[in-house]
Design a protein around this motif. Structure first.
Motif, PDB file in Angstrom:
ATOM      1  N   LEU A 123      42.700  43.803  39.257  1.00  0.00           N
ATOM      2  CA  LEU A 123      42.743  43.225  40.439  1.00  0.00           C
ATOM      3  C   LEU A 123      43.214  41.459  40.389  1.00  0.00           C
ATOM      4  O   LEU A 123      43.765  40.562  40.301  1.00  0.00           O
ATOM      5  CB  LEU A 123      41.306  43.311  41.486  1.00  0.00           C
ATOM      6  CG  LEU A 123      41.342  41.759  42.396  1.00  0.00           C
ATOM      7  CD1 LEU A 123      42.285  42.601  43.663  1.00  0.00           C
ATOM      8  CD2 LEU A 123      40.046  42.540  42.738  1.00  0.00           C
ATOM      9  N   LEU A 124      41.989  40.997  38.857  1.00  0.00           N
ATOM     10  CA  LEU A 124      42.144  39.545  38.357  1.00  0.00           C
ATOM     11  C   LEU A 124      43.507  39.427  37.926  1.00  0.00           C
ATOM     12  O   LEU A 124      44.284  38.402  37.515  1.00  0.00           O
ATOM     13  CB  LEU A 124      41.141  39.604  37.426  1.00  0.00           C
ATOM     14  CG  LEU A 124      41.127  40.523  36.280  1.00  0.00           C
ATOM     15  CD1 LEU A 124      41.926  39.874  35.233  1.00  0.00           C
ATOM     16  CD2 LEU A 124      39.400  40.155  35.879  1.00  0.00           C
ATOM     17  N   ASP A 125      44.572  40.807  37.339  1.00  0.00           N
ATOM     18  CA  ASP A 125      45.961  40.704  36.685  1.00  0.00           C
ATOM     19  C   ASP A 125      47.133  40.342  37.824  1.00  0.00           C
ATOM     20  O   ASP A 125      48.082  39.260  37.699  1.00  0.00           O
ATOM     21  CB  ASP A 125      46.197  41.764  36.173  1.00  0.00           C
ATOM     22  CG  ASP A 125      45.600  42.016  35.570  1.00  0.00           C
ATOM     23  OD1 ASP A 125      45.442  40.907  34.444  1.00  0.00           O
ATOM     24  OD2 ASP A 125      45.061  43.625  34.757  1.00  0.00           O
ATOM     25  N   ALA A 126      46.608  39.840  38.926  1.00  0.00           N
ATOM     26  CA  ALA A 126      47.147  39.690  40.156  1.00  0.00           C
ATOM     27  C   ALA A 126      47.445  38.064  40.122  1.00  0.00           C
ATOM     28  O   ALA A 126      48.717  36.387  40.739  1.00  0.00           O
ATOM     29  CB  ALA A 126      47.006  39.447  41.554  1.00  0.00           C
ATOM     30  N   TYR A 127      46.737  37.285  39.423  1.00  0.00           N
ATOM     31  CA  TYR A 127      47.246  35.581  38.915  1.00  0.00           C
ATOM     32  C   TYR A 127      46.590  35.499  37.698  1.00  0.00           C
ATOM     33  O   TYR A 127      46.271  36.190  36.688  1.00  0.00           O
ATOM     34  CB  TYR A 127      45.517  35.413  39.510  1.00  0.00           C
ATOM     35  CG  TYR A 127      45.138  35.527  40.768  1.00  0.00           C
ATOM     36  CD1 TYR A 127      45.681  34.646  42.420  1.00  0.00           C
ATOM     37  CD2 TYR A 127      44.574  36.954  41.084  1.00  0.00           C
ATOM     38  CE1 TYR A 127      45.362  35.131  43.549  1.00  0.00           C
ATOM     39  CE2 TYR A 127      44.415  37.324  42.266  1.00  0.00           C
ATOM     40  CZ  TYR A 127      44.255  36.056  43.473  1.00  0.00           C
ATOM     41  OH  TYR A 127      44.943  36.881  44.905  1.00  0.00           O
ATOM     42  N   ASP A 128      48.194  34.047  37.406  1.00  0.00           N
ATOM     43  CA  ASP A 128      47.670  33.629  36.116  1.00  0.00           C
ATOM     44  C   ASP A 128      46.403  33.244  35.628  1.00  0.00           C
ATOM     45  O   ASP A 128      45.446  32.733  35.832  1.00  0.00           O
ATOM     46  CB  ASP A 128      48.479  32.802  36.247  1.00  0.00           C
ATOM     47  CG  ASP A 128      50.359  33.090  35.676  1.00  0.00           C
ATOM     48  OD1 ASP A 128      50.418  34.469  35.316  1.00  0.00           O
ATOM     49  OD2 ASP A 128      50.785  33.081  36.972  1.00  0.00           O
ATOM     50  N   SER A 129      45.746  32.811  34.603  1.00  0.00           N
ATOM     51  CA  SER A 129      45.268  32.364  33.829  1.00  0.00           C
ATOM     52  C   SER A 129      44.378  31.247  34.830  1.00  0.00           C
ATOM     53  O   SER A 129      42.897  30.606  34.917  1.00  0.00           O
ATOM     54  CB  SER A 129      44.854  31.934  32.351  1.00  0.00           C
ATOM     55  OG  SER A 129      44.032  31.406  32.104  1.00  0.00           O
ATOM     56  N   TYR A 130      45.171  30.483  35.211  1.00  0.00           N
ATOM     57  CA  TYR A 130      44.871  28.860  35.723  1.00  0.00           C
ATOM     58  C   TYR A 130      44.742  29.084  37.016  1.00  0.00           C
ATOM     59  O   TYR A 130      43.852  28.517  37.882  1.00  0.00           O
ATOM     60  CB  TYR A 130      45.674  27.945  35.101  1.00  0.00           C
ATOM     61  CG  TYR A 130      46.914  27.922  36.437  1.00  0.00           C
ATOM     62  CD1 TYR A 130      46.792  27.660  37.652  1.00  0.00           C
ATOM     63  CD2 TYR A 130      48.307  28.871  35.509  1.00  0.00           C
ATOM     64  CE1 TYR A 130      48.657  27.848  38.095  1.00  0.00           C
ATOM     65  CE2 TYR A 130      49.360  29.153  36.828  1.00  0.00           C
ATOM     66  CZ  TYR A 130      49.399  27.927  37.754  1.00  0.00           C
ATOM     67  OH  TYR A 130      50.658  28.524  38.437  1.00  0.00           O
ATOM     68  N   GLU A 131      44.752  30.324  36.928  1.00  0.00           N
ATOM     69  CA  GLU A 131      44.639  30.794  39.190  1.00  0.00           C
ATOM     70  C   GLU A 131      43.912  31.243  39.146  1.00  0.00           C
ATOM     71  O   GLU A 131      43.585  31.338  40.277  1.00  0.00           O
ATOM     72  CB  GLU A 131      45.786  31.726  39.063  1.00  0.00           C
ATOM     73  CG  GLU A 131      47.179  30.923  39.541  1.00  0.00           C
ATOM     74  CD  GLU A 131      48.088  31.661  40.190  1.00  0.00           C
ATOM     75  OE1 GLU A 131      48.978  31.296  41.126  1.00  0.00           O
ATOM     76  OE2 GLU A 131      48.411  32.763  39.726  1.00  0.00           O
ATOM     77  N   ARG A 132      42.665  31.765  38.146  1.00  0.00           N
ATOM     78  CA  ARG A 132      41.730  32.957  38.135  1.00  0.00           C
ATOM     79  C   ARG A 132      40.284  31.940  37.172  1.00  0.00           C
ATOM     80  O   ARG A 132      40.416  31.973  36.560  1.00  0.00           O
ATOM     81  CB  ARG A 132      41.771  33.977  38.347  1.00  0.00           C
ATOM     82  CG  ARG A 132      42.254  33.990  36.637  1.00  0.00           C
ATOM     83  CD  ARG A 132      42.487  35.384  36.073  1.00  0.00           C
ATOM     84  NE  ARG A 132      43.348  35.771  34.711  1.00  0.00           N
ATOM     85  CZ  ARG A 132      43.857  36.199  33.718  1.00  0.00           C
ATOM     86  NH1 ARG A 132      44.354  36.744  34.415  1.00  0.00           N
ATOM     87  NH2 ARG A 132      43.904  36.646  33.067  1.00  0.00           N
ATOM     88  N   VAL A 133      39.291  32.457  37.571  1.00  0.00           N
ATOM     89  CA  VAL A 133      38.251  32.302  37.627  1.00  0.00           C
ATOM     90  C   VAL A 133      37.363  33.526  37.035  1.00  0.00           C
ATOM     91  O   VAL A 133      36.557  34.162  38.492  1.00  0.00           O
ATOM     92  CB  VAL A 133      36.861  31.149  37.721  1.00  0.00           C
ATOM     93  CG1 VAL A 133      35.416  31.124  37.164  1.00  0.00           C
ATOM     94  CG2 VAL A 133      38.316  29.944  37.879  1.00  0.00           C
TER      95      VAL A 133
END
Length: 850
Positions: free
Chosen positions: A161-171
Motif C-alpha cells: 500500500l505504501l508503495d503508491a507514494y514516494d518517500s516524501y509523501e509517506r510517513v
C-alpha cells in the motif's frame, strides 16, 4: 431591436436558471444516494493494531464509565461510532497469524507468505518476518534496506500500500512490511528521552528506565508533526501493545487498560487531524491483523510439540525452531541474531550427536494456535540409515550384499523422483549466476552521494537495494549449489565404484537440508530409524525393508495426542484439532468423479480416520472462485502415488464442524443440500462467518493455494530466457518453504513452547481469532459515511482496494489507476467495501460475486 435583444437576453437567463436548477437537482440526487464519485480522500492515515478483536472494542465502547458518564472508550465512540463507519463483520482471509494477515492487508493480494517464520528446505535459511533486531543490526553494515517480508514480496512482484507514494509523501511506522529503516527516528528517540529531559532521566536512573514505548511515542510525534506538511499523503503507525498484553493476561481490567491507551492514541491523532490544513480531505483507518482467543474463564494451555518430536514415540528428531524454548536461557537461546535454535532429540535413533549436521524436523510454532512442520524427506532417511548400516565393518557378506542391493534399489527410486528437478534447479542456478554478475556491475554503477530530491523519490534506498540483492543472490547461490552438488553426487553412485567403508556420508547426504517435501504416503509411512531387531533378510537373500525399518504415521500420531492432567473442564484433553496439507491437483483428480474434479490443488483436513474432508477449488484463474467441502474417510496414498478414500455422509464432528453449528446461515431443512454443493468464496463467507470456525474454509484455501504473481509468472510477455528462469527460481523458493503439514490446535490450546501464553492466543481459524477490527472515519470531503455500521461480512483482501477507491486510484473493475499501474500494482482480487467507498463500487445485481 432593443426589445428583441432584451427578449433574447431574458430567454437566455431563463434557460440558465432552468439549467442551474436541473444541475442542482442532479447534484442533490447524487449526494442523497450516497454515491461517493466526487468525494475523495487526499490523505490516508492507517493505525494498525496488532491482535485487536472487534467484540472487545464494541463491548467497551458501549459500556458507560461511571466516573465520566461517557463511553469507556470515548474517542472510539466519537470518531468511529458517531462520526465514522465500522465493519462489524471483518475477518482474516487466512490464518489469524500476523505475517500472513498483514500481507493481505498491506497488499490487497493473495498470500505468498504463509507463516511468521518460514524455513527453506534446501538450505535451512530462515525467513523471520517478525524479528526487527537483525534488520536494524544490518543497518550498521549497510545491509538490507527493507524488512524480510518486504523483500519476499518484492521478489514475487507484489506491491505494498505504501508503495503508491514516494518517500516524501509517506510517513511509515515500524511494522512487519517496513520499507526503509527509519534510523532518524531511533536517533530522535534517544535525544528526546535521554537528553532533553534530564530530571526525568535522573529519576529513572533510580527507579528504573521506562523504555517500553519510547520508540512508538517518538514515531507518533513525528506522524502528528507531518500532518502540517501538505505533501504528505500517507501515514501509518503500528500499535502492538494489545497483542502483547492479551497473550499474558486474560482479565478484563488488563484488556481495558491497554484499550484505553489505544483510545487516547485515537484522540491525539484525531485532534491533530482536525487541526491540520487537510482535515476535510483526511481519512483515518483503524485495522487489525487478527482477533484474539482470550477468555476470563480459561487459561490457555500449552502442548510441547518439540518434546513430542524429539521423543522415541515422536520419531527421535533433532528439531530446529526460530524461537527459544521454555526455560532455555542459554546465550544462544536468547540471542535474537541466531538464525535458528536446534533442540537435540532426547532419544535419537540413528543421529545421536549429529543435531547440528542433521536436524530432521523444522517447526514454526509462532502464532501459537497452529504450527507448521517440516520433516526431512523420508527417502533421504532410508538412504542414510542404509549407508550407516553398510559402514559397520563386521557385516557378514550376505547382509552386506542385501544392504547394498537395497541401497541401490532405494537410490533408483530417488533418482526417478529427483533427477529432473535437480537438473532444472541447476539450470536456474546458472541463470542466477549470470544475473548476479549483472547485478554486481549494476551495483558498481550506482551513485555514492544523493541529493534531497533523490531521497524524496527513494533513489538512495533503491541504490542500496540493487547492491543488497546481489549479496542475497550470492548467498542463495552458494547454499543451493552445495545442496544440489551433494544430491547429484548421491544420485551418481554406482555399484561398481561403491565402497561404503571409505565414503563420507555428509558428501552425499546434504547436511542441514530437508530435501524435497514428503508425499502423503511418506508421512503415513515415515521412516524414523532402523528396526529395533536389526536388518531382516528374506528367504531369497534380499533385505526386507518393511521389517528392517521403523515407520510412523504422523497423521494419526499427532491427531491422537492426549493429556491426562487436564484440570479445566472447558478445555479438551486432545491438544490437536486437525492436521491439514495441500494435495496437488494431478494427484487428487484421478480419485474424484468428473463433477468433483477441481482445476486447482486441494486441501486435505485430517481429524481422525473417519473424520476427514477435502476442500476443492474451481474457477479462481477466471476470477470466479468456487469451493466445495467434501466429507471423506480413510484417505491413503500408495507407494505409486495413487490416492484412495471413502466418501462419507455428512454428520457432526467433521473438521470445521459446519453441519452442527447453530450459527450457520442456512435453514435447517436446506443445510445438507447447501453444504453438499459448490459455492463462491463470498457465499461461503456469508453463510459461515458467525460459526465457530468462521471463514475457515475460505482461509484454508487461501493458506494452501500457490497463487500466481508477476515475479513467478513464466508466461509473462517479453521475458528473456534468463528472466523466465529467474521467475522459475523465485517460484521454487516459495515452494521450498511450504511445510509438510499444518497442525491446528483445539480451542484454548497453544503450541508456544517459549512460554505457553496463559492469557490467550491466535493463529487458528476460530471466529474469536479471525474476527478482527476495521473502522473508517474522515473529513467531509472524503465521502466516508457517519454513524454507519456495516453488517455485510468482508475479509482482509478488501482493505487495500477500499483505501485506493477512497483516494480515487481504483477503477470499477478493481484495476489500479494508471498511476498505480505504472508503479507495479495489479488488479485486486478482493471486494471493495462499497458502503465506505461509494455505491459506484457496488456489484451489479447480476454481476459475478467476487
Amino acid at each position: 431591436m432593443k426589445i428583441g435583444s432584451g427578449n433574447i437576453r431574458l430567454s437566455a437567463l431563463r434557460r440558465f436558471v432552468t439549467s442551474a436548477r436541473i444541475l442542482a437537482a442532479v447534484l442533490f440526487v447524487i449526494l442523497a444516494s450516497g454515491i461517493a464519485a466526487q468525494a475523495q480522500a487526499r490523505r490516508v492515515i492507517v493505525i494498525k493494531v496488532d491482535g485487536l478483536p472487534y467484540e472487545m472494542v464494541d463491548r467497551f465502547v458501549r459500556e458507560t464509565d461511571p466516573e465520566t458518564g461517557k463511553s469507556r472508550l470515548p474517542w472510539f465512540d466519537h470518531v468511529f461510532y458517531a462520526n465514522g463507519t465500522r465493519i462489524t463483520n471483518f475477518y482474516v482471509r487466512g490464518m489469524s497469524l500476523s505475517a500472513p494477515s498483514w500481507s493481505l492487508i498491506d497488499t490487497g493480494q493473495h498470500l505468498h507468505i504463509k507463516g511468521n517464520v518460514e524455513f527453506d528446505r534446501a538450505m535451512m535459511h530462515a525467513y523471520d518476518y517478525l524479528n526487527f533486531i537483525p534488520f536494524y543490526a544490518q543497518q550498521a553494515t549497510r545491509g538490507s534496506v527493507d524488512m524480510p517480508g518486504t523483500e519476499v514480496l518484492d521478489s514475487v512482484g507484489v506491491r505494498l500500500l505504501l508503495d503508491a507514494y514516494d518517500s516524501y509523501e509517506r510517513v511509515q511506522g515500524y511494522q512487519l512490511y517496513q520499507r526503509g529503516p527509519r534510523l532518524a527516528t531511533l536517533k530522535n528517540t534517544g535525544e528526546e528521552h535521554f537528553l532533553k529531559h534530564p530530571a526525568r532521566l535522573a529519576t529513572e536512573f533510580v527507579t528504573g528506565f521506562e523504555v517500553r514505548n519510547i520508540v512508538f511515542d517518538q514515531t507518533e510525534r513525528e506522524l502528528e508533526a507531518k500532518l502540517n506538511d501538505p505533501r504528505v499523503r500517507y501515514l501509518d503507525l503500528l500499535a502492538m501493545s494489545f497483542d502483547h498484553t492479551a497473550h499474558h493476561n486474560n482479565d478484563r481490567d488488563s484488556h481495558l487498560e491497554v484499550l484505553r491507551e489505544l483510545d487516547a492514541l485515537v484522540g491525539r491523532v484525531w485532534t491533530a487531524i482536525e487541526r491540520s490544513p487537510m482535515a476535510a480531505d483526511t481519512a483515518l483507518v483503524i485495522v487489525s491483523d487478527h482477533g484474539f482467543n482470550t477468555d476470563e474463564r480459561v487459561m490457555s494451555q500449552g502442548f510441547n510439540l518439540v518434546k513430542l518430536l524429539g521423543s522415541a514415540d515422536g520419531g527421535g528428531h533433532h528439531v530446529i525452531t526460530k524461537r527459544r524454548l521454555l526455560l532455555d536461557y542459554s546465550i544462544k537461546g536468547v540471542n535474537p541474531l541466531v538464525p535458528a535454535i536446534t533442540t537435540a532429540a532426547s532419544q535419537s535413533y540413528y543421529l545421536k550427536g549429529q543435531s547440528s549436521d542433521y536436524p530432521t524436523a523444522l517447526l514454526d510454532f509462532d502464532g501459537n494456535e497452529r504450527a507448521g512442520l517440516h520433516l526431512r524427506n523420508s527417502h533421504l532417511n532410508v538412504l542414510q540409515i542404509l549407508l550407516q548400516l553398510l559402514q559397520r565393518p563386521d557385516n557378514p557378506p550376505t547382509l552386506r550384499k542385501a544392504l547394498t542391493d537395497a541401497f541401490f534399489e532405494a537410490l533408483g527410486r530417488g533418482r526417478s523422483r529427483w533427477q529432473s528437478d535437480l537438473d532444472q534447479f541447476s539450470v536456474e542456478l546458472a541463470a542466477l549466476h549470470r544475473a548476479i554478475e549483472k547485478q554486481r556491475a549494476l551495483c558498481q554503477s550506482q551513485p555514492k552521494t544523493f541529493s534531497q530530491a533523490d531521497r524524496d523519490f527513494n533513489r538512495d534506498d533503491n541504490a542500496r537495494r540493487v547492491c543488497t540483492l546481489a549479496i542475497q543472490w550470492t548467498d542463495f547461490e552458494k547454499g543451493y549449489r552445495s545442496y544440489v552438488a551433494a544430491l547429484h553426487k548421491l544420485l551418481s553412485l554406482t555399484p561398481e565404484q561403491f565402497n561404503p567403508l571409505r565414503m563420507k556420508i555428509d558428501e552425499v547426504i546434504p547436511r542441514g537440508a530437508m530435501g524435497q517435501g514428503n508425499s502423503i504416503y511418506d508421512l503415513q509411512n515415515y521412516v524414523v530409524a532402523p528396526a529395533p531387531g536389526g536388518p531382516v533378510i528374506k528367504s531369497d537373500g534380499s533385505l526386507d525393508l518393511e521389517r528392517s525399518l521403523l515407520r510412523l504415521n504422523y497423521f494419526s500420531l499427532i491427531s491422537e495426542q492426549a493429556v491426562r492432567n487436564n484440570v479445566q473442564p472447558n478445555v479438551s484433553s486432545h491438544p490437536v484439532d486437525f492436521v491439514a496439507l495441500r494435495i496437488p491437483r494431478q494427484t487428487i483428480a484421478p480419485a474424484l468423479s468428473h463433477d468433483l474434479r477441481p482445476d486447482d490443488d486441494a486441501v486435505w483436513l485430517y481429524g481422525g480416520p473417519d473424520r476427514q474432508a477435502l476442500i476443492l477449488a474451481r474457477g479462481e484463474a477466471e476470477g470466479q472462485l468456487r469451493l466445495r467441502y467434501l466429507p471423506i474417510a480413510n484417505l491413503t496414498q500408495d507407494a505409486e502415488g495413487q490416492v484412495h478414500f471413502d466418501r462419507a455422509g455428512w454428520q457432526a464432528g467433521f473438521p470445521l464442524r459446519m453441519l452442527e453449528d447453530a450459527r450457520l446461515n442456512q435453514p435447517l431443512a436446506n443445510r445438507l443440500a447447501w453444504l453438499d454443493d459448490w459455492h463462491t468464496d463470498v457465499e461461503w463467507l456469508q453463510a459461515l462467518h458467525k460459526t465457530q470456525y468462521s471463514n475457515g474454509l475460505v482461509g484454508l484455501h487461501e493458506q494452501f493455494t500457490i497463487f500466481p504473481a508477476p515475479g513467478t509468472d513464466l508466461n509473462a510477455p517479453g521475458l528473456s530466457a534468463d528472466e523466465r528462469l529467474l521467475h522459475s527460481f523465485v517460484r521454487r523458493q516459495r515452494r521450498l518453504v511450504e511445510t509438510d503439514m499444518l497442525i491446528v490446535a483445539n480451542n484454548h490450546w497453544n503450541f508456544d513452547v517459549r512460554g505457553f501464553n496463559p492469557g490467550g492466543n491466535h493463529g487458528s481459524f476460530f471466529r474469536i481469532s479471525t474476527h478482527s477490527t476495521l473502522l473508517f472515519a474522515g473529513g467531509e470531503r472524503t465521502g466516508i459515511p457517519r454513524g454507519l455500521a456495516v453488517s455485510e461480512p468482508y475479509d482482509s483482501l478488501s482493505v487495500a482496494p477500499t483505501i485506493f477507491a477512497l483516494t480515487g486510484n481504483l477503477q470499477r473493475d478493481n484495476s489500479p489507476s494508471e498511476v498505480l499501474a505504472r508503479r507495479g500494482f495489479a488488479k485486486f482480487p478482493g471486494r471493495v467495501i462499497f458502503e465506505v467507498a461509494g455505491q459506484e463500487f457496488k456489484p451489479a445485481p447480476n454481476a459475478p460475486v467476487r
